[in-house]
Scaffold this active site. Sequence first.
Site, PDB file in Angstrom:
ATOM      1  N   CYS A  78      22.242 -27.458  -4.338  1.00 31.01           N
ATOM      2  CA  CYS A  78      21.335 -27.328  -4.729  1.00 31.01           C
ATOM      3  C   CYS A  78      21.598 -27.476  -6.442  1.00 31.01           C
ATOM      4  CB  CYS A  78      21.827 -25.394  -5.179  1.00 31.01           C
ATOM      5  SG  CYS A  78      21.171 -24.111  -5.686  1.00 31.01           S
ATOM      6  N   SER A  98       0.915  -0.892   0.108  1.00 32.57           N
ATOM      7  CA  SER A  98       0.263  -0.324   0.435  1.00 32.57           C
ATOM      8  C   SER A  98       1.084   1.496  -0.195  1.00 32.57           C
ATOM      9  CB  SER A  98      -1.073   0.021   1.327  1.00 32.57           C
ATOM     10  OG  SER A  98      -0.349   0.472   2.194  1.00 32.57           O
ATOM     11  N   GLY A  99       2.441   1.519   0.376  1.00 33.58           N
ATOM     12  CA  GLY A  99       2.906   2.321   0.267  1.00 33.58           C
ATOM     13  C   GLY A  99       3.020   3.384   1.667  1.00 33.58           C
ATOM     14  N   GLY A 100       2.182   2.258   2.936  1.00 33.65           N
ATOM     15  CA  GLY A 100       2.337   3.217   4.279  1.00 33.65           C
ATOM     16  C   GLY A 100       3.572   2.807   4.622  1.00 33.65           C
ATOM     17  N   TYR A 101       3.903   1.983   4.821  1.00 33.97           N
ATOM     18  CA  TYR A 101       5.470   1.085   5.388  1.00 33.97           C
ATOM     19  C   TYR A 101       6.524   2.081   5.021  1.00 33.97           C
ATOM     20  CZ  TYR A 101       9.653  -0.522   6.653  1.00 33.97           C
ATOM     21  OH  TYR A 101      10.438  -1.280   7.600  1.00 33.97           O
ATOM     22  N   CYS A 131      24.429 -22.605  -8.916  1.00 30.00           N
ATOM     23  CA  CYS A 131      25.843 -24.163  -8.595  1.00 30.00           C
ATOM     24  C   CYS A 131      25.732 -24.650  -9.721  1.00 30.00           C
ATOM     25  CB  CYS A 131      24.719 -24.402  -7.409  1.00 30.00           C
ATOM     26  SG  CYS A 131      24.989 -23.626  -5.657  1.00 30.00           S
ATOM     27  N   GLN A 178      -3.383  -5.399  11.969  1.00 32.85           N
ATOM     28  CA  GLN A 178      -2.420  -4.259  12.542  1.00 32.85           C
ATOM     29  C   GLN A 178      -2.339  -5.287  14.557  1.00 32.85           C
ATOM     30  OE1 GLN A 178      -0.237  -3.780  11.984  1.00 32.85           O
ATOM     31  NE2 GLN A 178       0.348  -2.773   9.835  1.00 32.85           N
ATOM     32  N   ASP A 210       7.055 -11.944   1.617  1.00 35.06           N
ATOM     33  CA  ASP A 210       7.679 -11.867   0.870  1.00 35.06           C
ATOM     34  C   ASP A 210       8.800 -11.057   1.416  1.00 35.06           C
ATOM     35  OD1 ASP A 210       8.122  -8.276   1.202  1.00 35.06           O
ATOM     36  OD2 ASP A 210       6.340  -8.975   2.001  1.00 35.06           O
ATOM     37  N   HIS A 241      21.027 -17.423  -7.247  1.00 36.88           N
ATOM     38  CA  HIS A 241      21.379 -18.507  -6.843  1.00 36.88           C
ATOM     39  C   HIS A 241      20.859 -18.185  -5.108  1.00 36.88           C
ATOM     40  CE1 HIS A 241      23.084 -21.341  -3.788  1.00 36.88           C
ATOM     41  NE2 HIS A 241      22.617 -20.314  -2.676  1.00 36.88           N
TER      42      HIS A 241
END
Length: 376
Positions: free
Chosen positions: A309, A94-97, A314, A194, A271, A340
């Site tokens: 991996c 939302s852009g708030g942070y 790798c 929240q 994320d 990687h």
Amino acid sequence: MTARFSFAIHATDGRARTGTITMKRGEIRTPAFMPVGTAATVKAMKPGDVRASGADIILGNTYHLMLRPGAERVNRLGGLHGFMGWDRPILTDSGGYQVMSLAELTKRSEDGVAFKSHLDGTRHLLSPERSIEIQRLLGSNIVMAFDELVPTTSTREVQASAMERSMRWAKRSRDAFNAGGQHAEDNAIFGIQQGALDEGFRKSSADALIDIGFDGYAIGGLAVGEGQEAMFGCLDFAPGQLPVEKPRYLMGVGKPTDIVGAVERGVDMFDCVLPTRSGRTGQAFTRQGPINIRNARFAEDQGPLDPACGCPVCATWSRAYLHHLVRAGEILGAMLMTEHNIWFYQQMMADLRAAIAEGRLTAFADDFRSRYAAGQ
């Protein structure tokens, strides 16, 4: 015809779930990790390589994109999908942070947050309505409600006030989303719970969001310095306060062991900038813990970053070569280390999905933590 948005849970193991979010732009396998594409790019990665790693969805940032190149411009240029060449789902925050952590001279009110751009000092007002409008212009598939974030160290009065305002803003965000006619398109909207670390505040927030009604629910306000123990303490109750049939998204998390622990507690989506940021600074994630490839002990190490991996890095290049690239400041070093790390995160999510489906999550998680800690 594919539904606008649906979520199906295929298997559970304890509180953990594995399932599929279905949207017109594609399926998102959960638990899912979303690489962060802050400024319409996952840094040091081409979209096709991000997809090849196993990523089903990426994240874009409302604050950064509204300032540069501008949401209206992105819209004229085909939206984020056409602009950056990614044809699968995109979630935008939302852009708030960012307003509260990056912008200068912010002033909060019931209307929204007035601020000066950290880029050029221009003045802006980011309100719930404007946030939703920007996300619509960007062509976001999963839109986030606008909220107010305060540190977990804030007083109870400040935490309660911010949570209550966030719920009022959630209602305005939902109304703006509905007014934009996005239900008819390939869009969904998530509310953000929240309440800092307080179980009562979190419950009040969850109840308010459920009353408004959202396609999914995020757990916000964590991973902001409270530490893993405190975060897990909150996650012991917060996900269970949200609807079981809707996806749960833990914003801004995190380290591999954070993600494994949160999945055990019922979280579906994540994320974090960590895999890309770490790649650019010479840190690689491996099943034996993170390593700093700049360390002199890798100067003649002909082995891969992670012997277990299967990523293209790798399979092709040695630790010695990556050590050389990073120490020399070569762009290719940042690119290969990032690739990687993104692969590592996506394989971790695939392993978690398989472990849940096969009813062996506890054994997998314990083994993962043991091996990861041994290398630290």
